[in-house]
Design a protein around this motif. Sequence first.
Motif, PDB file in Angstrom:
ATOM      1  N   ASN B 132       0.827  -1.220   0.000  1.00  0.00           N
ATOM      2  CA  ASN B 132       0.000   0.000   0.000  1.00  0.00           C
ATOM      3  C   ASN B 132       0.853   1.258   0.000  1.00  0.00           C
ATOM      4  O   ASN B 132       1.898   1.299   0.628  1.00  0.00           O
ATOM      5  CB  ASN B 132      -0.898   0.042   1.243  1.00  0.00           C
ATOM      6  CG  ASN B 132      -1.981  -1.000   1.181  1.00  0.00           C
ATOM      7  OD1 ASN B 132      -2.364  -1.461   0.102  1.00  0.00           O
ATOM      8  ND2 ASN B 132      -2.496  -1.374   2.338  1.00  0.00           N
ATOM      9  N   LYS B 133       0.347   2.302  -0.676  1.00  0.00           N
ATOM     10  CA  LYS B 133       1.048   3.586  -0.643  1.00  0.00           C
ATOM     11  C   LYS B 133       0.534   4.341   0.572  1.00  0.00           C
ATOM     12  O   LYS B 133      -0.665   4.454   0.773  1.00  0.00           O
ATOM     13  CB  LYS B 133       0.715   4.406  -1.905  1.00  0.00           C
ATOM     14  CG  LYS B 133       1.182   3.778  -3.190  1.00  0.00           C
ATOM     15  CD  LYS B 133       0.770   4.652  -4.345  1.00  0.00           C
ATOM     16  CE  LYS B 133       0.699   3.926  -5.669  1.00  0.00           C
ATOM     17  NZ  LYS B 133       0.194   2.564  -5.661  1.00  0.00           N
ATOM     18  N   GLU B 134       1.440   4.836   1.381  1.00  0.00           N
ATOM     19  CA  GLU B 134       1.007   5.549   2.574  1.00  0.00           C
ATOM     20  C   GLU B 134       1.038   7.065   2.413  1.00  0.00           C
ATOM     21  O   GLU B 134       0.246   7.774   2.996  1.00  0.00           O
ATOM     22  CB  GLU B 134       1.875   5.126   3.765  1.00  0.00           C
ATOM     23  CG  GLU B 134       1.690   3.657   4.097  1.00  0.00           C
ATOM     24  CD  GLU B 134       2.129   3.326   5.507  1.00  0.00           C
ATOM     25  OE1 GLU B 134       2.924   4.100   6.074  1.00  0.00           O
ATOM     26  OE2 GLU B 134       1.672   2.302   6.032  1.00  0.00           O
ATOM     27  N   ASP B 173      -1.910  11.837   9.551  1.00  0.00           N
ATOM     28  CA  ASP B 173      -3.137  12.171   8.862  1.00  0.00           C
ATOM     29  C   ASP B 173      -2.903  12.062   7.362  1.00  0.00           C
ATOM     30  O   ASP B 173      -2.185  12.862   6.774  1.00  0.00           O
ATOM     31  CB  ASP B 173      -3.562  13.597   9.245  1.00  0.00           C
ATOM     32  CG  ASP B 173      -4.793  14.053   8.485  1.00  0.00           C
ATOM     33  OD1 ASP B 173      -5.198  15.215   8.674  1.00  0.00           O
ATOM     34  OD2 ASP B 173      -5.364  13.256   7.707  1.00  0.00           O
ATOM     35  N   LYS B 174      -3.486  11.040   6.735  1.00  0.00           N
ATOM     36  CA  LYS B 174      -3.238  10.785   5.314  1.00  0.00           C
ATOM     37  C   LYS B 174      -3.714  11.919   4.430  1.00  0.00           C
ATOM     38  O   LYS B 174      -3.259  12.064   3.305  1.00  0.00           O
ATOM     39  CB  LYS B 174      -3.920   9.483   4.853  1.00  0.00           C
ATOM     40  CG  LYS B 174      -3.533   8.236   5.634  1.00  0.00           C
ATOM     41  CD  LYS B 174      -2.154   7.706   5.240  1.00  0.00           C
ATOM     42  CE  LYS B 174      -1.629   6.698   6.227  1.00  0.00           C
ATOM     43  NZ  LYS B 174      -2.316   5.403   6.130  1.00  0.00           N
ATOM     44  N   ASN B 175      -4.663  12.696   4.917  1.00  0.00           N
ATOM     45  CA  ASN B 175      -5.218  13.766   4.086  1.00  0.00           C
ATOM     46  C   ASN B 175      -4.388  15.023   4.100  1.00  0.00           C
ATOM     47  O   ASN B 175      -4.580  15.911   3.295  1.00  0.00           O
ATOM     48  CB  ASN B 175      -6.650  14.109   4.532  1.00  0.00           C
ATOM     49  CG  ASN B 175      -7.585  12.936   4.311  1.00  0.00           C
ATOM     50  OD1 ASN B 175      -7.446  12.220   3.324  1.00  0.00           O
ATOM     51  ND2 ASN B 175      -8.516  12.746   5.219  1.00  0.00           N
ATOM     52  N   GLU B 176      -3.453  15.086   5.057  1.00  0.00           N
ATOM     53  CA  GLU B 176      -2.693  16.327   5.165  1.00  0.00           C
ATOM     54  C   GLU B 176      -1.761  16.519   3.977  1.00  0.00           C
ATOM     55  O   GLU B 176      -1.168  15.565   3.493  1.00  0.00           O
ATOM     56  CB  GLU B 176      -1.869  16.307   6.453  1.00  0.00           C
ATOM     57  CG  GLU B 176      -1.256  17.662   6.756  1.00  0.00           C
ATOM     58  CD  GLU B 176      -0.656  17.743   8.133  1.00  0.00           C
ATOM     59  OE1 GLU B 176      -0.825  16.783   8.905  1.00  0.00           O
ATOM     60  OE2 GLU B 176      -0.012  18.767   8.419  1.00  0.00           O
TER      61      GLU B 176
END
Lengths: 72, 389
Positions: B132-134, B173-176
């Motif tokens: 998976n790409k993090e 936070d993946k969205n940051e």
Amino acid sequence: ISNNMTSSSNLSNMRRLVEQLKLEASVERIKVSQAAAELQQYCLQNAGKDALLVGVPTGSNPFREPRSCAVV
Amino acid sequence: QKVLVELKITFSQCSKNERNYKTTSRKYMRSPLSPEMATQEVQLNETLAHLKTESENLKSKLEEERAKLHDVELHQVAEKVEGLGQFIMKTRRTLKGHGNKVLCMDWCKDKRRIVSSSQDGKVIVWDAFTTNKEHAVTMPCTWVMACAYAPSGCAVACGGLDNKCSVYPLSLDKNENLAAKKKSVAMHTNYLSACSFTNSDMQILTSSGDGTCALWDVESGQLLQSFHGHAADVLCLDLAPSETGNTFVSGGCDKKANVWDMRSGQCIQSFETHESDINSVRYYPSGDAFASGSDDATCRLYDLRADREVAIYSKESIIFGVSSVDFSLSGRLLFGGYNDYTINVWDVLKGTRVSILFGHENRVSTLRVSPDGTAFCTGSWDHTLRIWA
């Protein structure tokens, strides 16, 4: 005139090179036979822990396991 | 008037003779072909020739001293060691996601995360177990030739054609937007070829196409030490294992591998036996030696205490350059990624090839063994990364 300018920067470069070579020549060295023996000894002492060399018990290399078994 | 100005500038360059000329300069300014100037030039040329001879003599002396201790070859010492059996190493994971050539990768200390960078300007952090790409960051330049994971696992550094090395803290936070927190640390005057954190997140070592290496403080961006000595682009570097102290090795287009003292900035040892650019250097796990990979299609091993090359890993059938090398945990195996798309595995002690691995569909550009030695990862111009075990 310009000859003088390049000569004097060549001079300082050459001086630096000579100093560097003197430093490298003064390094303390050991015989290749001794150095080689120590490299070999390190290899043999650590061979047991080297997974790519000797392999590891089945199940303990996470990359060799099939992906469907995800351990969280 | 112009002639007078030119003469003045010339005299001030010759600092050694400044004192002589300051008092007499006015008298001689009128004539550019003064006898004093002619004598001065002759003196400079004589000193230059003298220094040149001295440097030639020192070079021969260096070779002589090294040769005196060359009493045996490494593979001869290793004759009695048991040979290695068959190796079964396969691709266990393929990481797909880059849009162009993968140029560099590095492992996180947690032995499962990887950072990779590409010609398309993207830097991706992967979980190698799950593929998976993090995280993903788009750099403002293409050809991101260098990337490195911070020891804490909390940041990555990267750079390339932008001539800089930037640090990105990794957010949970993946969205940051990672790009917003970017910190520019290093500034070179040509491309960044390699970067590595030292044993903390606080300092970064860089190498550049501008012919220098440099040590930087991450927090302030301050240059702590610079390393001059390569005569052309520096392409790679590797830090000595922490137990062995504050040194690192660099390799360049001048065919030289230099070992540096990080505190003084001094080059303490230099090796010039390759016949072409050195693309990769890596310390032997004990810190007493290092391997190099070159465009001359060979890998070589240099012992630091014997101060010489002690092995060459080559075959007549291997004619393509080596882009990247790394050792297995015990140092017995040397993995080389080649421009002919293959990976050759060498027995470091015996000097023989033990395996050849196929899989990539273009050049292998980067190769690193995982921190615990259970696998190694390769990146390629075929846009993918592969994990082998």
